[in-house]
Design an enzyme around this catalytic site. Sequence first.
Site, PDB file in Angstrom:
ATOM      1  N   ASP B  77     -44.275  41.443 -25.366  1.00 44.25           N
ATOM      2  CA  ASP B  77     -44.976  42.087 -26.480  1.00 44.25           C
ATOM      3  C   ASP B  77     -44.581  43.538 -26.666  1.00 44.25           C
ATOM      4  O   ASP B  77     -44.583  44.050 -27.782  1.00 44.25           O
ATOM      5  CB  ASP B  77     -46.493  42.014 -26.250  1.00 44.25           C
ATOM      6  N   GLU B 116     -50.575  40.383 -30.583  1.00 43.06           N
ATOM      7  CA  GLU B 116     -50.643  41.844 -30.642  1.00 43.06           C
ATOM      8  C   GLU B 116     -49.993  42.299 -31.934  1.00 43.06           C
ATOM      9  O   GLU B 116     -48.778  42.307 -32.041  1.00 43.06           O
ATOM     10  CB  GLU B 116     -49.880  42.454 -29.465  1.00 43.06           C
ATOM     11  N   ASP B 118     -48.965  45.120 -34.368  1.00 43.83           N
ATOM     12  CA  ASP B 118     -48.771  46.559 -34.231  1.00 43.83           C
ATOM     13  C   ASP B 118     -49.096  47.315 -35.504  1.00 43.83           C
ATOM     14  O   ASP B 118     -49.636  48.401 -35.456  1.00 43.83           O
ATOM     15  CB  ASP B 118     -47.313  46.836 -33.822  1.00 43.83           C
ATOM     16  N   HIS B 162     -42.781  37.820 -50.902  1.00 40.02           N
ATOM     17  CA  HIS B 162     -42.314  37.548 -52.262  1.00 40.02           C
ATOM     18  C   HIS B 162     -41.177  38.494 -52.562  1.00 40.02           C
ATOM     19  O   HIS B 162     -41.329  39.705 -52.445  1.00 40.02           O
ATOM     20  CB  HIS B 162     -43.440  37.766 -53.273  1.00 40.02           C
ATOM     21  N   CYS B 204     -37.949  34.386 -52.049  1.00 39.79           N
ATOM     22  CA  CYS B 204     -37.151  33.955 -53.193  1.00 39.79           C
ATOM     23  C   CYS B 204     -35.972  34.913 -53.334  1.00 39.79           C
ATOM     24  O   CYS B 204     -36.123  36.106 -53.086  1.00 39.79           O
ATOM     25  CB  CYS B 204     -37.978  34.022 -54.475  1.00 39.79           C
ATOM     26  N   SER B 232     -42.343  26.412 -50.705  1.00 43.13           N
ATOM     27  CA  SER B 232     -43.186  26.187 -49.531  1.00 43.13           C
ATOM     28  C   SER B 232     -43.130  24.717 -49.173  1.00 43.13           C
ATOM     29  O   SER B 232     -42.686  23.878 -49.960  1.00 43.13           O
ATOM     30  CB  SER B 232     -44.605  26.627 -49.816  1.00 43.13           C
TER      31      SER B 232
END
Lengths: 551, 395
Positions: B77, B116, B118, B162, B204, B232
């Site tokens: 992490d 976690e 950030d 997007h 896209c 999707s």
Amino acid sequence: MAEKESDKKAVNDADMSSDEVRSPMYAALAVAFIAVVIGLPVWWLSTTTYRANLPYQEIQELATAQTNCLIPVAIVSCLSEEERTNLDNFQAELNALLQSDERSILSIQYTIDWQTCSLQDQKILETSTSLAELDQSLSASKDIPHGQFTIYLVSQGYKLLQSADSFVGTGRVAVATVKDSIVASLIRTRLVNEGAMTRAYLNAAGVRLDKADADSMRSLLSTPGYELSFSLLNPQPDTYNAQWNIQEAVQAYLNPFLHKLSEFAEFTVNSQVLYFTGLSIKPKHNEPDDSYHVSQNALPLVINPVEAKLGSHVSTNPSLNFLLYIPRSRHLPLYITDNTGEPVVTNAFLSPRWGGVMIQNVPKPSENDTLPLTVEIDTRRAMEVFLAQLRLLIGIPQQVAQDKNIILASPDQTGITDWEYDVLLRSRTIENLATASSTLVSLAQLLNQIGNIVIRDDIADQVYQAVSAIKQGHAYLQGGNLYRAFHDSKRAIAASEKAFFDPSLLELLYFPDDQKFAIYIPLFLPIGIPVLSSFYKALKWMKTKTKTKQD
Amino acid sequence: MAAPMRRFLCSAAVVFMWFALPCFTLQQDQNVESFFKSGHTNNWAVLVCTSRFWFNYRHVANTLSIYRSVKRLGIPDSQIILMLADDMACNARNPRPATVFNNANQHINVYGDDVEVDYRGYEVTVENFIRVLTGRLPPGTPRSKRLMTDDRSNILVYMTGHGGDGFLKFQDAEEISNVELAHAFQQMWQKKRYHEVLYIIDTCQAVSMYQLFYSPNILAVGSSQVGEDSLSHHVDPAIGVYIIDRYTYYALEFLEKITPTSKKTMADFFQVCPQHVCRSTPGVRTDLFRRDVAKVPITDFFGSVRNVELSLTTVPLSNETESTEGGAQVQKQGEEEGRKEQPKRYGFVDQFPAMAETREKETSVSKVKFSSQFLVASSAFLALVAIIIFGRIAS
């Protein structure tokens, strides 16, 4: 109808030259004048980004500047009568061997100060009973500054050297015979270690080799400090109650080393004990001696599961982790084996730029023992291994396989000899100067490429400081003053990093060209067209006015 | 690159050749040049989900699934920077609170217990993203929010959201353009902040985002060509939104079979989503990458396989603490220090100033002092007023 048209035309002509038309025309001219003389410059100045002056020319010069490193060597000849006659030959030979190419971008030059043996030195050479004593007395008699060293030439059959040809002490003193090119190779590969210097320079300059070279990948580049953390991993605290007096060990074994390197970098040490944490090792049982072996190939994935539990540090300095692992009782004794299947003596391994892991085998508990069994960890043994690993991770070049011709004195309690410290400082200085120069060059390139980054005055200040520190560092290096060159290089790299990584150097909003037009056209065009057309009309009127005046 | 820089690097490369020969011959009697298996020593990942709001559930699920895979394969992490709007798990519309799923079967809760994040919520901005990449963060930024890479770090950068032709939308409020991204990577290269980068983008018209890269050692994969949309994968009727994108779904299918010791290569990864399955045509950019893609193991970017070296040398140290006198002395010293240190106590700074200081201040405050400029100005003003009033009265 024709009369009315001609009347209109006459009226129009009259309009063109009458006084009533004068003020709008003058107004149009005044507006155009203000727009061009005041408006355009104001728009231009207010939309440029503020750039404080930077020394671009000097930065370009730094990019192609040659790094000259001068190393002063003192050679004291304490030879016997017969050998003294060949001294001139030897001198010429040595000078030829130490010649370096002046055209290369990193040029290492030596100035040799030939001295004759003083009576005191002669006495020391004759009366010393061991190499250690010789080393101590010779070092005590001279005070050699950083970056320089002294070589004593002795006759062939010198008693203390026995079968070897040279000896290097813990200070900055070496003893060598006049055989072949012993002295030249001693200087180039051990005392100055040109290979390490070149590697450091090329690494910092950004040269990438096709194959991953272990020596350049092992140590971290140019950091102002290190965070050292020592962890004891005890996966079965119900079986073993492991006691380690790490505080004492750090004070006794590590602090002398860190103290000697205090000017080199800032060190912070912390330690911890992790319970119920183990390394995910699947060792193979070795029948002959009822031990468990882990081969070198299984080690790369061992560290990952533990890394999350080691904790993270607050500062932005890189951290080096040293783990001491007590194996599970069903895997005792556990040995790391190399490619040939032989257990490694130290039972430890190192991961470059990360730290090291050592496996400590503890006695297996027998049936009668009350659990948990108290075990005392031999911190001295652990520190010996960790110190060796720490030396490599910091960047001290590995002195591999002593051949029988050179005797290298092992370092005292501080863990590093003076000449190794000089090698470290010199390569770090060259690395720092090269990194700082390339940082400034990339900053200049960046500003050239991206038009809308603002340069404030304090950043310009840092850049000027960096440039002057780099120049001074180069000057000291060329003059042979290693100590000052090192400190200047530290200043240079701190200033250049501060300037490059300043949070204000963010590219302001980027607009592609068509978007820029889309912003300006609705603002300027509706005003621009009337101004321009009236200006054009005013010009035409001015022309007709001058024509009528002439008539 | 500017001409002097090119000249400098050329001369440096030539000099290396010049030095290589004597270096290698000198070192032959000392040691054989040892080489590691791979050119990197640590692995980092920057995973960015650029959308927010409930109907963009699938983007968060994409990012978290990649996060899970990368953690499973070994990257800790502390070396992952995860940027999410993080408004899915506890969204009022989530019928499974505190969970995020990437599959209608709801097998794996990719949100889990130990995620976690950030940069979360409104911290996911273009500015923060560029700052993370280039390292220009304000001085107080904690270590977990910094990308502390060096010249031997391999970085995996994954972005989803997007996108359009040449830009990527960040949280419905701003955009990052491909020019800015290319400049950011170039700055990283100049400052030697990476060894190799794998850039994956699932949006896209994804390919447009990496078309302008010009820094070396970057491998880039996009889920759709310019002019195509990335689609999707499927809807989860229980949750009510599309929960994963096609490219990431098939990439995950591939990654689930990878173990830390896997021998699969990046070339296999690039075959992951052919057009008949993905409906969009993924694009790959390998011209900036120096190695042969078929020989690059997938764990070079997704996992963390470390180089190891056996320790063959020790530094001999003499016994400093084991002798009883020495040990006892050190112990006694420690105890004495402990006793000396005990009386030292720490406390808070006084909230109100100390009484002695206030008394002094009171005595000094009783007199009111005016500055000389104020006196001059006020007297001039009053004089002017008086003159005018008298003038008026007189006239």
